[in-house]
Design a protein around this motif. Structure first.
Motif, PDB file in Angstrom:
ATOM      1  N   ASN A 116      75.545  90.058 -35.789  1.00  0.00           N
ATOM      2  CA  ASN A 116      74.154  89.622 -35.684  1.00  0.00           C
ATOM      3  C   ASN A 116      73.285  90.857 -35.912  1.00  0.00           C
ATOM      4  O   ASN A 116      73.148  91.701 -35.036  1.00  0.00           O
ATOM      5  CB  ASN A 116      73.888  89.007 -34.317  1.00  0.00           C
ATOM      6  CG  ASN A 116      72.498  88.409 -34.213  1.00  0.00           C
ATOM      7  OD1 ASN A 116      71.687  88.560 -35.113  1.00  0.00           O
ATOM      8  ND2 ASN A 116      72.247  87.742 -33.092  1.00  0.00           N
ATOM      9  N   LEU A 117      72.686  90.969 -37.085  1.00  0.00           N
ATOM     10  CA  LEU A 117      71.907  92.154 -37.440  1.00  0.00           C
ATOM     11  C   LEU A 117      70.645  92.294 -36.580  1.00  0.00           C
ATOM     12  O   LEU A 117      70.220  93.409 -36.279  1.00  0.00           O
ATOM     13  CB  LEU A 117      71.549  92.109 -38.926  1.00  0.00           C
ATOM     14  CG  LEU A 117      72.741  92.191 -39.889  1.00  0.00           C
ATOM     15  CD1 LEU A 117      72.258  92.078 -41.334  1.00  0.00           C
ATOM     16  CD2 LEU A 117      73.522  93.464 -39.693  1.00  0.00           C
ATOM     17  N   ASP A 118      70.075  91.210 -36.184  1.00  0.00           N
ATOM     18  CA  ASP A 118      68.895  91.278 -35.313  1.00  0.00           C
ATOM     19  C   ASP A 118      69.256  91.891 -33.968  1.00  0.00           C
ATOM     20  O   ASP A 118      68.502  92.696 -33.412  1.00  0.00           O
ATOM     21  CB  ASP A 118      68.297  89.883 -35.112  1.00  0.00           C
ATOM     22  CG  ASP A 118      67.664  89.349 -36.386  1.00  0.00           C
ATOM     23  OD1 ASP A 118      67.240  90.184 -37.215  1.00  0.00           O
ATOM     24  OD2 ASP A 118      67.620  88.125 -36.554  1.00  0.00           O
ATOM     25  N   HIS A 119      70.410  91.517 -33.431  1.00  0.00           N
ATOM     26  CA  HIS A 119      70.854  92.076 -32.151  1.00  0.00           C
ATOM     27  C   HIS A 119      71.120  93.587 -32.288  1.00  0.00           C
ATOM     28  O   HIS A 119      70.768  94.359 -31.401  1.00  0.00           O
ATOM     29  CB  HIS A 119      72.113  91.351 -31.667  1.00  0.00           C
ATOM     30  CG  HIS A 119      72.673  91.903 -30.403  1.00  0.00           C
ATOM     31  ND1 HIS A 119      72.026  91.777 -29.187  1.00  0.00           N
ATOM     32  CD2 HIS A 119      73.808  92.617 -30.157  1.00  0.00           C
ATOM     33  CE1 HIS A 119      72.733  92.372 -28.255  1.00  0.00           C
ATOM     34  NE2 HIS A 119      73.831  92.893 -28.818  1.00  0.00           N
ATOM     35  N   ILE A 120      71.729  93.989 -33.405  1.00  0.00           N
ATOM     36  CA  ILE A 120      71.996  95.421 -33.617  1.00  0.00           C
ATOM     37  C   ILE A 120      70.682  96.183 -33.709  1.00  0.00           C
ATOM     38  O   ILE A 120      70.523  97.259 -33.118  1.00  0.00           O
ATOM     39  CB  ILE A 120      72.843  95.614 -34.903  1.00  0.00           C
ATOM     40  CG1 ILE A 120      74.246  95.057 -34.681  1.00  0.00           C
ATOM     41  CG2 ILE A 120      72.909  97.074 -35.313  1.00  0.00           C
ATOM     42  CD1 ILE A 120      75.107  95.053 -35.922  1.00  0.00           C
TER      43      ILE A 120
END
Length: 159
Positions: A116-120
């Protein structure tokens, strides 16, 4: 002198709903030469002479030819069996490669969907305090080798 026999007549009839010929068809019988004729006796004697003329070198040559033919046949069968075994092994290995590729694609898809790129981004900026680099902090260089980079000295620091 032997008396000649008259040829015998054989009668054949055609079954059916119409009669095609009223008279029977004439077929003369083949005459076979008697077994005691001088021509046949001469042929038998020549065949016997040929059979008796087979001597030791001829038998040895035939034996060597038969053994060579047998060795060639056995070698051919061995090579064909070996080729079939190799083809079977190649098919097995190709199937294993295909299975491994399918498994790798499945794992890559699972990895790509689990990230999940948003979480990273959120963890990097909020928890770790990271920020995007400015234009003056980015250094571009020409890559000379296409596969990898060997670093022989430190990257210069432009502050």
């Amino acid at each position: 002198m032997a008396a000649r026999r008259a040829p015998q007549r054989t009668m054949t009839y055609v079954d059916g709903n119409t009669v095609r010929r009223v008279e029977p068809e004439f077929r003369p019988e083949r005459r076979q030469a008697p077994a005691h004729s001088p021509r046949i006796r001469e042929q038998v004697r020549r065949n016997q002479d040929r059979a008796l003329s087979i001597d030791l070198p001829y038998v040895l040559m035939l034996s060597v030819a038969a053994i060579c033919a047998l060795v060639i046949c056995v070698n051919y069968l061995h090579q064909q069996s070996s080729m079939q075994a190799r083809l079977s092994r190649i098919e097995t290995l190709e199937q294993q490669v295909e299975n491994q590729r399918a498994e790798n694609n499945t794992l890559e898809t699972r990895i790509n969907t689990s990230v999940n790129l948003d979480h990273i981004y959120k963890v990097a900026t909020e928890e770790l305090g990271m920020v995007y680099a400015g234009k003056d902090q980015v250094l571009l260089y020409d890559q000379t080798e296409s596969e990898y980079i060997r670093q022989n000295e430190d990257i210069p620091n432009y502050n």
